[in-house]
Structures are given as C-alpha cells and as structure tokens.
Design an enzyme around this catalytic site. Structure first.
Site, PDB file in Angstrom:
ATOM      1  N   CYS A   1      37.919  91.060  20.957  1.00 13.12           N
ATOM      2  CA  CYS A   1      38.470  91.879  22.040  1.00 13.12           C
ATOM      3  C   CYS A   1      37.398  92.367  23.002  1.00 13.12           C
ATOM      4  CB  CYS A   1      39.245  93.062  21.464  1.00 13.12           C
ATOM      5  SG  CYS A   1      38.239  94.169  20.456  1.00 13.12           S
TER       6      CYS A   1
ATOM      7  N   GLU B   1      44.379  99.839  19.626  1.00 17.31           N
ATOM      8  CA  GLU B   1      43.236  99.117  20.173  1.00 17.31           C
ATOM      9  C   GLU B   1      43.772  97.776  20.623  1.00 17.31           C
ATOM     10  OE1 GLU B   1      41.289  96.319  20.299  1.00 17.31           O
ATOM     11  OE2 GLU B   1      39.564  96.667  19.036  1.00 17.31           O
TER      12      GLU B   1
ATOM     13  N   LYS C   1      49.832  95.929   7.418  1.00 19.09           N
ATOM     14  CA  LYS C   1      50.498  94.662   7.696  1.00 19.09           C
ATOM     15  C   LYS C   1      49.498  93.733   8.382  1.00 19.09           C
ATOM     16  CE  LYS C   1      54.115  92.360  10.379  1.00 19.09           C
ATOM     17  NZ  LYS C   1      53.132  91.398  10.942  1.00 19.09           N
TER      18      LYS C   1
ATOM     19  N   GLY D   1      45.591  94.719  18.295  1.00 21.58           N
ATOM     20  CA  GLY D   1      46.304  93.528  18.712  1.00 21.58           C
ATOM     21  C   GLY D   1      46.411  93.439  20.217  1.00 21.58           C
TER      22      GLY D   1
ATOM     23  N   SER E   1      48.122  90.065   9.874  1.00 22.89           N
ATOM     24  CA  SER E   1      48.755  88.954  10.574  1.00 22.89           C
ATOM     25  C   SER E   1      49.075  87.835   9.590  1.00 22.89           C
ATOM     26  CB  SER E   1      47.812  88.428  11.664  1.00 22.89           C
ATOM     27  OG  SER E   1      48.252  87.174  12.151  1.00 22.89           O
TER      28      SER E   1
ATOM     29  N   GLY F   1      51.401  95.950  21.568  1.00 22.15           N
ATOM     30  CA  GLY F   1      51.293  97.401  21.585  1.00 22.15           C
ATOM     31  C   GLY F   1      52.424  98.047  22.353  1.00 22.15           C
TER      32      GLY F   1
END
Length: 484
Positions: free
Chosen positions: A287, A253, A178, A231, A180, A236
């Site tokens: 990130c 993550e 999936k 994400g 974004s 999460g």
C-alpha cells in the site's frame, strides 16, 4: 519449482479447531505454479455467527484480566510463533509468492506487536483535567471497547495479523480475524498455534470465507464494537456502509497512490535504491509502494538509465529459503497480472513509453502469475497508471521542472497514505511537509516500525495502525468527575 503441500487447515473458533458448519473447503493456490498447496475450511454465515458469540463470551473473560495476565498470554503466544517461524515463512512464500527473506517482515511484525503493545498499555497514564472553579476533580480512564472484527488484506498475511492482534489483545478486546481467501494459510496456522498453547477460548477467532457469507453478517451484527480492516478503499466504503446497524468504532487502512519525488539535489544513489525497493519489493503489492515516481528534468535521463539497468538485474523466482538471491516473485492472481497488462496498455495508448519489461518472463511455470518488473515513462494524469493504485511491479515515471508543478501533481489523487521526497533543500522540505496531503511524509529515507504511526488522509483511511495511536481503535474513554 517444487512446492509442498500443507494439508488441511481448520477454522479456529471458541478455542477449538473446527470444520465449517457446511463442511465446505477451499483450495489455496500457489501463485508461482498454480498448484494447490493447501486446503482450508471455508466459513459460512453459521460459522461467522458462532465466531461472534464466541468473541462476545471471550471479551467478558479477557477484559477482566489484569494487564499483567494478558501480557503473560501474549508473551506465550509470541514464543510459540517464534518456534514455528520457518513453517510460517514457508507458508507465506507458497500462498502469495513472497520471498523467504520478505516473509520475515511479517514474522517480525507479529512478534513485535505482541511485545510492544502490552508495554504501551502499561505506559498509558490517566488524563487529569483541571477544574477552573475548583469544585471537582476530573480524570479520563480507558476501557476496552468490546469485540473487534478485523478484515485483512492478502499481501502481508501475518504483518496484518500483528497490526490488529497486538493492540486489540493489549487493550482487553477479543477479536475475530478474517484473512483473505487468497492467503489464509499462515493465519490458519496461527489458529493452530493458539490452540496448541490453550489460549483462552473466544478471545481470538479465525474464520475465512466470502464477503457475502462471512463479512456482511459480522459487519451488520450488533455484537462488534470495533470494525478494523486493511484493504482497498472500495472494500472500506462497503464495510462502513454495512456497519450502520449499530454505532461501531472504525479503523481503516486503505488504498494508496504514493508520490516518490526526486529533486536535482537529492542523494541520487539513495533515491535510486529506494525507488527499486519500494516499487518491486513484494512484487509491488504494497500500500505504501512508490506508485508515481517524479524525477527532476535535469537528472531524468540519468535516473531512467540507472533505473532500467537495476530493474533488468532483479532476480525473479520462487523465493524459498533455498533461493535467497530471489528479489521478486509472482503477483497473487492471474487477474492481477492481467490488470498490470491493462494498465500498461492504457498508458502506452495515451503516449507513454514502455522502457522495460511488460512481458511474461520465459522459463517460469505457465500456470504461475509471472510478470517482469516493468518501467513506463512519460506518464500523464489522464492515464490509469497515474490515477489508480497499481499494486503490482509496474513503475510509472514522469519528469517535472518546478516545485509548484510536482506538488500539484503529487496531491492530484483521491488517496493520501504515504509520500516520499528526496532533497537537501531545507526550505523545500519545510514547504512540502506542510503542503503534501498525505498521512506519512518520508524525507531522504524510509522507515517503518511498530512504534511509528501508520495512517492516511482522504480515501486512504481512518485512524492508525502501529504506534500508541492504534490503541485508540480498541479503547473507549470514561470521564470521572468527583465533587470536592
């Protein structure tokens, strides 16, 4: 700035390119211009349920193939992706504002993952367990866990696909991806590639839609054995909470707030180069970006002068293949740009100093999400720029005097993904590698690769992407004990 239209892209379910059951579609917006550059089928609950049933069927087939057979299919997919490299890179430039050069990192991650993980599985050995009474033999064997569902962030559309697709397929799992809704285009194009090579039906499924209509039905379903995501920490936590309808393996993550610590004895030029690249590359939407830059007081003024000079020379633009000099593009949405301005305003209102940037650059499309590379100094722990993951091109810089002081500041965060230190003092390196509360500590340089573990502590996640450790998310262990 001239964009191109990529047309209409369909979902990929059960080996077929299909419209959403509802017929609903969604526009893909170019963050550089605000123009519609594609239309995609927008999945709903019915499509999520179809994907789950398809993946369940696909797992029964894929898990029974030999590693040699799985490798052959992964190699075929890898070759087909390489044939479409230019189209995929161009799509990523358009859907999220990457540079063409930066988009190669995504392509590289996918093709490396599809090659490296079959080899890693081949090298995996059965674990032999000694029997201290000499009455039995014992061994541990690994088996594919089942259907995996992967929720992906928008910032590295295909890198994130590679980090999940490689280990899942090598381990023998089927997977539902999936992407974004902010950057689904290139992932939907992977669906087209899978379809073109007649990849086994149900083994890979690609659906994008709202969390309510797609993610929640899949997360709460009892079909998935694995939930994995890249994400935010908040997302999460939501996925973990929704997953408890059954016992599932989790790989997460999540957010980061990386300290980037430059000591007086550091290689100044190296630290400066990486402080630029790790803050403004991909428009700061990474990130592991240098979120909080700590500079020793004795070199602070020198660093600030050099850093502002370097940032002021960064080339902003729409980083297509025809514009190779572009270093930084827009941020992904208007709300993300507004969030940058709010972070800057909060810091300045609490005593920080805006050293450079902080404005909308002139000469760019007004409907684009443009912001200058920005540097804010005199950051303190009560500011949002210290506490929150910036995820944008705003550098937060502060000075420090002692090792104790900067170590405490660096660890003063709910996150624990990446960290960076620059020093030639070996005793200091030993101390900081022991006491920094982060899953990754990079010393005097930076390296990321498919074979190097990528994972965090605290609210930065569970498990690892990359390396052999990623396979653990997709495998279950059996103990086999045989009486002598």
């Amino acid at each position: 700035m001239k964009t191109q239209n990529f047309g209409y892209k369909k979902l990929y379910i059960d080996g077929q390119l299909v419209d959403a059951v509802s017929g609903e579609k969604a526009d893909v917006i170019c963050p550089a211009t605000g123009e519609v550059i594609a239309e995609v089928a927008k999945a709903g609950k019915a499509d999520a349920e179809k994907a789950l049933i398809s993946a369940k069927k696909g797992f029964k087939y894929w898990s029974k193939l030999s590693l040699t057979e799985r490798t052959a299919w992964m190699t075929k997919l890898r070759s087909a992706i390489l044939e479409k490299e230019h189209e995929l890179r161009t799509a990523m430039v358009h859907e999220m504002g990457k540079t063409y050069a930066g988009a190669y990192e995504d392509i590289e991650a996918v093709i490396n993952a599809l090659e490296w993980y079959p080899a890693a599985m081949k090298n995996m050995r059965e674990e032999q367990i000694p029997d201290y009474e000499n009455t039995h033999t014992h061994k541990m064997i690994s088996k594919p866990a089942g259907v995996a569902v992967a929720y992906l962030a928008w910032n590295f559309p295909l890198l994130n696909v590679g980090f999940k697709l490689g280990p899942a397929l090598a381990a023998g799992c089927s997977i539902i991806i999936k992407p974004s809704m902010l950057s689904p285009l290139s992932t939907y194009m992977i669906g087209e590639i899978l379809n073109s090579i007649n990849f086994p039906a149900g083994v890979v499924n690609i659906v994008a839609g709202s969390s309510k209509e797609v993610a929640i039905p899949m997360t709460t379903s009892k079909i998935p054995a694995v939930l994995t995501m890249i994400g935010s920490t908040a997302t999460g936590q939501k996925v973990i909470a929704d997953s408890v309808t059954s016992i599932k393996k989790l790989g997460m993550e999540l957010g980061g707030n990386a300290p980037f610590i430059i000591f007086e004895d550091a290689d100044f030029d190296t630290a400066l180069d990486l402080a630029i690249g790790l803050k403004f590359g991909n428009s700061g939407q990474v990130c592991v970006a240098a979120n909080r830059i700590f500079v020793h007081k004795n070199i602070y003024e020198k660093f600030m002068k050099a850093y502002v000079k370097r940032a002021s020379k960064l080339k902003l633009g729409f980083g297509t293949k025809e514009n190779p000099e572009v270093f930084m593009g827009p941020v992904v949405t208007r709300s993300d740009r507004d969030r940058m301005f709010n972070l800057i305003e909060d810091a300045v209102s609490k005593g920080a100093k805006l050293e450079y940037g902080g404005k909308i650059p002139e000469g760019f499309p007004k409907n684009g999400n443009w912001i200058e590379p920005t540097i804010v100094s005199n950051i303190t722990p009560d500011m949002d720029l210290f506490r929150k993951e910036t995820f944008g091109p705003v550098a937060a810089i502060m000075s420090f005097e002692t090792d104790d002081e900067v170590l405490e500041l660096a660890n003063d965060t709910e996150f624990g993904l990446a960290s960076y230190i620059f020093t030639n003092n070996h005793k200091r390196i030993e101390r900081f590698t022991e006491e920094l509360e982060f899953g990754e500590i990079q010393i005097n340089g930076v390296k990321y690769a498919i074979y190097l573990p990528h994972g965090g502590f605290k609210n930065s996640g569970i498990g690892h992407d990359c390396s052999h450790l990623a396979l653990d998310d997709y495998l279950v262990k059996k103990r086999i004990s045989t009486a002598l």
